[in-house]
Enzyme design. Sequence first.
Site, PDB file in Angstrom:
ATOM      1  N   LYS A 114      12.038  -2.413 -37.727  1.00  0.00           N
ATOM      2  CA  LYS A 114      13.216  -3.279 -38.558  1.00  0.00           C
ATOM      3  C   LYS A 114      13.014  -5.003 -37.808  1.00  0.00           C
ATOM      4  O   LYS A 114      13.555  -6.051 -36.644  1.00  0.00           O
ATOM      5  CB  LYS A 114      14.634  -3.593 -37.990  1.00  0.00           C
ATOM      6  CG  LYS A 114      15.705  -4.457 -38.797  1.00  0.00           C
ATOM      7  CD  LYS A 114      16.639  -4.463 -37.984  1.00  0.00           C
ATOM      8  CE  LYS A 114      17.201  -5.688 -37.611  1.00  0.00           C
ATOM      9  NZ  LYS A 114      16.963  -6.577 -38.445  1.00  0.00           N
TER      10      LYS A 114
ATOM     11  N   GLY B  57      15.759 -10.116 -28.028  1.00  0.00           N
ATOM     12  CA  GLY B  57      16.375 -10.860 -28.520  1.00  0.00           C
ATOM     13  C   GLY B  57      17.702 -11.259 -27.991  1.00  0.00           C
ATOM     14  O   GLY B  57      17.065 -11.861 -26.700  1.00  0.00           O
ATOM     15  N   SER B  58      19.433 -11.202 -27.869  1.00  0.00           N
ATOM     16  CA  SER B  58      20.010 -11.911 -27.478  1.00  0.00           C
ATOM     17  C   SER B  58      20.688 -10.760 -26.416  1.00  0.00           C
ATOM     18  O   SER B  58      20.864  -9.600 -26.341  1.00  0.00           O
ATOM     19  CB  SER B  58      21.075 -12.302 -28.169  1.00  0.00           C
ATOM     20  OG  SER B  58      21.180 -11.642 -28.365  1.00  0.00           O
TER      21      SER B  58
ATOM     22  N   GLY C 165      21.102  -7.107 -26.891  1.00  0.00           N
ATOM     23  CA  GLY C 165      20.801  -6.107 -26.258  1.00  0.00           C
ATOM     24  C   GLY C 165      21.194  -5.308 -25.899  1.00  0.00           C
ATOM     25  O   GLY C 165      20.851  -3.450 -25.566  1.00  0.00           O
TER      26      GLY C 165
ATOM     27  N   GLU D 157      14.214  -7.225 -23.719  1.00  0.00           N
ATOM     28  CA  GLU D 157      13.734  -8.611 -23.128  1.00  0.00           C
ATOM     29  C   GLU D 157      14.625  -9.201 -23.550  1.00  0.00           C
ATOM     30  O   GLU D 157      15.129  -8.839 -24.672  1.00  0.00           O
ATOM     31  CB  GLU D 157      12.122  -8.686 -23.825  1.00  0.00           C
ATOM     32  CG  GLU D 157      11.214  -8.043 -23.544  1.00  0.00           C
ATOM     33  CD  GLU D 157      10.993  -7.995 -21.924  1.00  0.00           C
ATOM     34  OE1 GLU D 157      11.511  -9.087 -21.613  1.00  0.00           O
ATOM     35  OE2 GLU D 157       9.953  -7.505 -21.163  1.00  0.00           O
TER      36      GLU D 157
ATOM     37  N   CYS E 191      12.003 -17.932 -25.242  1.00  0.00           N
ATOM     38  CA  CYS E 191      13.193 -16.546 -23.807  1.00  0.00           C
ATOM     39  C   CYS E 191      12.601 -17.588 -22.439  1.00  0.00           C
ATOM     40  O   CYS E 191      13.171 -17.722 -21.543  1.00  0.00           O
ATOM     41  CB  CYS E 191      12.432 -15.081 -24.249  1.00  0.00           C
ATOM     42  SG  CYS E 191      11.843 -14.711 -24.847  1.00  0.00           S
TER      43      CYS E 191
ATOM     44  N   GLN F  55      21.604 -22.027 -35.047  1.00  0.00           N
ATOM     45  CA  GLN F  55      21.526 -22.201 -33.862  1.00  0.00           C
ATOM     46  C   GLN F  55      21.897 -23.672 -33.420  1.00  0.00           C
ATOM     47  O   GLN F  55      21.681 -24.222 -32.461  1.00  0.00           O
ATOM     48  CB  GLN F  55      19.530 -22.037 -34.058  1.00  0.00           C
ATOM     49  CG  GLN F  55      19.174 -22.133 -32.420  1.00  0.00           C
ATOM     50  CD  GLN F  55      19.627 -21.377 -31.666  1.00  0.00           C
ATOM     51  OE1 GLN F  55      19.626 -19.682 -32.024  1.00  0.00           O
ATOM     52  NE2 GLN F  55      19.790 -21.806 -30.584  1.00  0.00           N
TER      53      GLN F  55
ATOM     54  N   GLU G 286      21.581 -19.311 -21.592  1.00  0.00           N
ATOM     55  CA  GLU G 286      20.441 -20.022 -22.191  1.00  0.00           C
ATOM     56  C   GLU G 286      21.505 -19.980 -23.811  1.00  0.00           C
ATOM     57  O   GLU G 286      21.831 -19.946 -24.478  1.00  0.00           O
ATOM     58  CB  GLU G 286      19.911 -18.532 -22.896  1.00  0.00           C
ATOM     59  CG  GLU G 286      18.660 -18.761 -23.812  1.00  0.00           C
ATOM     60  CD  GLU G 286      18.230 -17.273 -23.716  1.00  0.00           C
ATOM     61  OE1 GLU G 286      18.465 -16.462 -24.184  1.00  0.00           O
ATOM     62  OE2 GLU G 286      16.504 -17.281 -23.719  1.00  0.00           O
TER      63      GLU G 286
HETATM   64  P1  ADP Z   1      18.742 -13.632 -32.357  1.00  0.00           P
HETATM   65  O1  ADP Z   1      19.826 -12.839 -33.965  1.00  0.00           O
HETATM   66  O2  ADP Z   1      19.214 -14.284 -31.717  1.00  0.00           O
HETATM   67  O3  ADP Z   1      17.078 -13.397 -32.445  1.00  0.00           O
HETATM   68  P2  ADP Z   1      19.596 -11.029 -31.894  1.00  0.00           P
HETATM   69  O4  ADP Z   1      20.389 -10.379 -30.660  1.00  0.00           O
HETATM   70  O5  ADP Z   1      21.410 -11.588 -32.506  1.00  0.00           O
HETATM   71  O6  ADP Z   1      19.288 -12.585 -31.688  1.00  0.00           O
HETATM   72  O7  ADP Z   1      18.764 -10.562 -32.929  1.00  0.00           O
HETATM   73  C1  ADP Z   1      18.359  -9.940 -32.318  1.00  0.00           C
HETATM   74  C2  ADP Z   1      17.149  -8.744 -33.406  1.00  0.00           C
HETATM   75  O8  ADP Z   1      17.978  -7.554 -33.604  1.00  0.00           O
HETATM   76  C3  ADP Z   1      17.820  -9.010 -34.836  1.00  0.00           C
HETATM   77  O9  ADP Z   1      16.619  -8.679 -35.681  1.00  0.00           O
HETATM   78  C4  ADP Z   1      18.547  -8.143 -35.198  1.00  0.00           C
HETATM   79  O10 ADP Z   1      18.831  -8.504 -36.674  1.00  0.00           O
HETATM   80  C5  ADP Z   1      19.275  -7.364 -34.041  1.00  0.00           C
HETATM   81  N1  ADP Z   1      20.023  -6.965 -33.751  1.00  0.00           N
HETATM   82  C6  ADP Z   1      21.606  -8.113 -34.450  1.00  0.00           C
HETATM   83  N2  ADP Z   1      22.736  -6.967 -34.690  1.00  0.00           N
HETATM   84  C7  ADP Z   1      22.154  -5.689 -33.818  1.00  0.00           C
HETATM   85  C8  ADP Z   1      22.989  -4.192 -33.653  1.00  0.00           C
HETATM   86  N3  ADP Z   1      23.924  -4.298 -33.585  1.00  0.00           N
HETATM   87  N4  ADP Z   1      22.251  -2.682 -34.066  1.00  0.00           N
HETATM   88  C9  ADP Z   1      21.127  -3.235 -33.810  1.00  0.00           C
HETATM   89  N5  ADP Z   1      19.981  -4.396 -33.674  1.00  0.00           N
HETATM   90  C10 ADP Z   1      20.677  -5.475 -34.498  1.00  0.00           C
END
Ligand code: ADP
Length: 477
Positions: free
Chosen positions: A171, A224-225, A229, A246, A280, A327, A379
């Site tokens: 995904k 991701g964030s 995470g 990460e 990051c 952003q 961050e």
């Molecule tokens: P950013 O968008 O700033 O990179 P996110 O942590 O929001 O940071 O997103 C990283 C990934 O995690 C993306 O693919 C996002 O669609 C997915 N994501 C966001 N929310 C969820 C969730 N509740 N469960 C699983 N994956 C998610």
Amino acid sequence: MLNRNLIGGEWIAAHAATVNSSPSDTSDIVGEYASADTQDVENAIEAAANAFPAWSRTTPEFRSDILDRAGNEIIARQDEIGRVLAREEGKTLPEAIGETVRAGRIFKYFAGEALRLEGERLDSVRSGIEVELIREPEGVIGIITPWNFPIAIPAWKIAPALAHGNTVVFKPAELVPGCAWIITDILARAGIPAGVFNLVMGKGSVVGDAIVKSNRVRAVSFTGSVATGRRIGIGCMERGKKVQLELGGKNPLIIAADADLDVAVNVAINGSYFSTGQRCTASSRLVVDDSIHDVFVERMVAAMSRLKVDNALKAGVDVGPVASSSQLAQDLAYIDLGRKEGAKLAFGGEPLQLDTEGYFLQPALFIETDNTMRINREEIFGPVASVIRVRDYEEAVAVANDTEFGLASGICTTSLKLTSDFKRRSQAGMVMVNVPTAGVDYHVPFGGRKASSYGAREQGKHAREFYTALKTVYIRP
Ligand code: ADP
């Protein structure tokens, strides 16, 4: 075709679509991409679970050949794929092509790793018994990726997962489906059997959540964030899944009193502002010795005034746009906050109106900051860096380590003594000496400490810790 996900070897049309537009020019539409629903995700997980037994028993050579073919195609099409990447994410075309080549090389590296998976054999402490340690694939791996490295991060999760005999449900971030779709198309044509690799593009709260909650997914690799995470980590733990996270960074770059200032300015400009600061591993805290503070700031401002900010596709651009309007809003909110906290802008921080309608921001340098300010603790994930003035090297190390994060750290120095001391005392997963904190090799581990990372390291041979399960076998022959 873009409005389709790959599920069980078939390109399945989605009920909804997401418009993918360029942050350099919002009228430039990269494509309309599929947005999966929970049923699509269930189907993908089922396909991956069904494909796992046969795939896990393929020969390493079979898996290696597929990864090698995929890597070769990515490298051969670097200009075309790099252009899609630059259009959808906003990093400059040379950066985007560089990331594409890196992704290709990652596939080729793990094509080799597929052949190198090894176990161990020991004598038991009990006589007449042999002990074997075997590494086996985990099963279905869920891969959830962010938008800032749309092809390299997926590559460094997908390639080791497949190399070691796992099946995958992937995904990508909603902002960057273009590169995800291209990788999937390449893998499908490289001969990946039906169901082994599945693409489900769509929302995190729908698609990502369904992956985390499925009992048939054995492990989740996420970048991701921090907030997302941690939620995913807890979700995985509640269900007994393996998880690798990460997350963020607040990476310090120390400029020591004896630094070569040409090197220091180049390293700081690259680490803080290239890829629009959206890494990051970006150097967001420049920890500068008092004795060279003023000249360093002066030279940074001069270098920043030469940076060309513009449409990612234009020649000669150093810094592309911020990746999205949300952003950009976050970056501007932090710039406002920095001012309110008493920091001064030595340069930049203004949104820019250019020829095309995009999310352009003049890279910002704060001075007169201290390490307790929120701009130095949280961050920002944009082209914003702070100078923190310190008395001496000892204070610099203390400031560098005074953060909840621990991804990358750096020092610019000409001293072997400081190099040797800092590499031991830095509480970061990656330490850089006279090289930018961002920009890493693909054949060695990537990852951090403290709040930056959770679980096994990514990349290089250590990636196998996450993508395999260790089994201990006792045999009395
Ligand atoms: P950013 O968008 O700033 O990179 P996110 O942590 O929001 O940071 O997103 C990283 C990934 O995690 C993306 O693919 C996002 O669609 C997915 N994501 C966001 N929310 C969820 C969730 N509740 N469960 C699983 N994956 C998610």
